[in-house]
Write a protein that holds these residues in place. Structure first.
Motif, short mmCIF file in Angstrom:
data_model
loop_
_atom_site.label_atom_id
_atom_site.label_comp_id
_atom_site.label_asym_id
_atom_site.label_seq_id
_atom_site.Cartn_x
_atom_site.Cartn_y
_atom_site.Cartn_z
N ALA A 28 72.98 116.03 52.49
CA ALA A 28 73.54 114.70 52.66
C ALA A 28 74.95 114.61 52.09
O ALA A 28 75.85 113.99 52.68
N ILE A 29 75.15 115.26 50.95
CA ILE A 29 76.47 115.25 50.31
C ILE A 29 77.50 115.95 51.18
O ILE A 29 78.59 115.42 51.44
N GLY A 30 77.15 117.15 51.66
CA GLY A 30 78.08 117.89 52.48
C GLY A 30 78.44 117.19 53.78
O GLY A 30 79.61 117.09 54.15
N VAL A 31 77.41 116.67 54.45
CA VAL A 31 77.65 115.94 55.71
C VAL A 31 78.46 114.68 55.46
O VAL A 31 79.37 114.34 56.23
N ASP B 97 67.16 117.67 60.83
CA ASP B 97 67.09 116.22 60.93
C ASP B 97 67.92 115.56 59.83
O ASP B 97 68.58 114.53 60.08
N ALA B 98 67.91 116.13 58.63
CA ALA B 98 68.71 115.58 57.53
C ALA B 98 70.19 115.61 57.87
O ALA B 98 70.93 114.65 57.60
N VAL B 99 70.64 116.70 58.49
CA VAL B 99 72.05 116.81 58.90
C VAL B 99 72.39 115.70 59.90
O VAL B 99 73.37 114.95 59.75
N LEU B 100 71.56 115.56 60.93
CA LEU B 100 71.85 114.61 62.00
C LEU B 100 71.72 113.16 61.53
O LEU B 100 72.54 112.30 61.88
N GLN B 101 70.71 112.87 60.70
CA GLN B 101 70.53 111.50 60.24
C GLN B 101 71.65 111.09 59.28
O GLN B 101 72.06 109.93 59.27
N ASN B 102 72.15 112.03 58.50
CA ASN B 102 73.28 111.69 57.62
C ASN B 102 74.57 111.53 58.40
O ASN B 102 75.43 110.72 58.01
N MET B 103 74.72 112.27 59.49
CA MET B 103 75.85 112.03 60.38
C MET B 103 75.77 110.63 60.96
O MET B 103 76.78 109.90 61.03
N LYS B 104 74.56 110.21 61.35
CA LYS B 104 74.36 108.85 61.85
C LYS B 104 74.70 107.82 60.78
O LYS B 104 75.33 106.79 61.06
#
Length: 396
Positions: free
Chosen positions: A137-140, A10-17
């Motif tokens: 979050a940083i990587g995304v 979810d952290a990956v997807l929400q940071n993409m958003k």
């Protein structure tokens, strides 16, 4: 699937958003010819509606699968409406309207997500979890900022359709992430209480600190967008490089910095980090050279990562002192959003009187006052606790 895995995905997807949808949305509004007032509203209106949601909606809803999933569906519809509003006449007005609706719903998900994390992750893993989420979050942010800004600049000839496609992709990401987190919510049926609960019934020093820091951090508000887009005319890639370079530095420093945060203390990290953040705001007004501004943004984002880990961990620890756990997380969200809503108007008021560089210096100096006051109070408390007690002999 493990709870931690769902949270990380979810952290990956929400940071993409966050990058595909919200990072470039203020830039889009500015490029569509928005006035300084409209840019300020785009900064202040979402947190204001989030604060109203916390006061009148969030506290009334139980943390269940039905509530979480229903809120996620409404949020998805609001995202799609924001994206399609770009294609409508008077699009800025429509964007602000649907953005406000989205923020009313998103607070339901954000407040309940803290409860889901607390009840599905062991307490000993909390600090590591938040640190890992920050690294994700940083990587995304680095990857998505570079990719999205490159595509937006390359297809600038079809403006605003290039932003429209970018936002549609962001909407798909947030919907997928919501589905993952919803599986962690309890499926038991609970009644919805329509009895209004007064916020901030037990104001604590931690909540006061959160509120003052939120106001201070939000003071520059819309000035960032005005300075970057309207004054310096940076491209999407130049603005994205702020996040890309900051992410590269933070990715190296955060794993080492977590030990330092624990040793220094979460509250001390918050206060010191906030003071340094305001110093970078002061310095921001002294130069318009891109390299200098890039360096200040890197320092600012790195410090923000440390203070973010400290505040999230402190929030979990402080919640143990409150019987109404959801109410406490609602109070934290309320103060963060009220600060985010009120702060930018102060910056806009100064912008009417002074140059934008002077505004940065004045706002940074003013925002340092809350940190100085808390440091003084902490030292005063330590002195009173550590003062020797005079022993008076008993009278016979």
């Amino acid at each position: 699937m493990k709870a931690e895995t769902r949270i990380y995905l979810d952290a990956v997807l929400q940071n993409m958003k966050n990058i595909l949808f919200f990072m470039f949305l203020p830039i889009l509004i500015a490029r569509m010819g928005a006035s300084p007032l409209q840019i300020t509203l785009s900064t202040s209106l979402p947190p204001l509606m989030s604060a109203l949601s916390v006061v009148f909606v969030t506290r009334l809803l139980p943390c269940t699968f039905k509530v979480y999933y229903s809120a996620g569906i409404i949020r998805q519809l609001a995202f799609l409406c924001i994206a399609f509003a770009v294609l409508l006449p008077h699009s800025i007005t429509w964007i602000l309207l649907f953005w406000s609706i989205n923020c009313i719903v998103v607070m339901i998900l954000n407040v309940q997500q803290h409860s889901l994390i607390k009840h599905n992750v062991e307490e000993a893993k909390m600090s590591s979890l938040f640190g890992n989420i920050r690294i994700i979050a940083i990587g995304v942010t680095m990857v998505c900022s570079y990719s999205a800004s490159t595509l937006l600049d390359r297809f600038d000839s079809i403006f605003p359709y290039n932003y429209f496609v970018c936002m549609i992709l962001g909407a798909v990401c947030t919907f997928t992430g919501m589905n993952l987190m919803a599986r962690l919510a309890p499926r038991e049926s609970k009644r919805i209480s329509f009895r209004w609960k007064r916020p901030l019934q037990k104001p604590t020093p931690f909540l006061m600190l959160v509120g003052l820091m939120a106001v201070g951090s939000a003071l520059p508000g819309s000035l960032w967008v005005i300075y970057h887009v309207n004054v310096l005319h940076f491209s999407n890639m130049q603005i994205a490089l702020f996040s890309i370079c900051s992410g590269a530095v933070s990715a190296v420093c955060i794993p080492l910095g977590r030990r330092w945060i624990k040793r220094f203390g979460y509250k001390n990290t918050l206060l010191t980090g906030y003071a340094l953040l305001m110093c970078t705001v002061c310095l921001y007004g002294l130069s318009h050279t891109y390299a200098v501004l890039l360096g200040l943004q890197i320092v600012r984002d790195l410090i923000g990562s440390f203070t973010g880990i400290a505040q999230e961990t402190l929030s979990i620890e402080e919640s143990k002192k409150h019987e109404d756990e959801a109410g406490f997380f609602s109070d934290v969200a309320l103060l963060n959003n009220l600060g985010g809503a009120l702060g930018p108007f102060a910056g806009m008021f100064l912008y009417k009187l002074f140059s934008i560089q002077t505004c940065f210096m004045l706002l940074g100096a003013v925002a340092l006052l809350p940190a100085a006051w808390f440091v003084f109070r902490m030292n005063e408390k330590k002195t009173s606790e550590g003062s020797p007690v005079e022993m008076i002999p008993a009278v016979k």
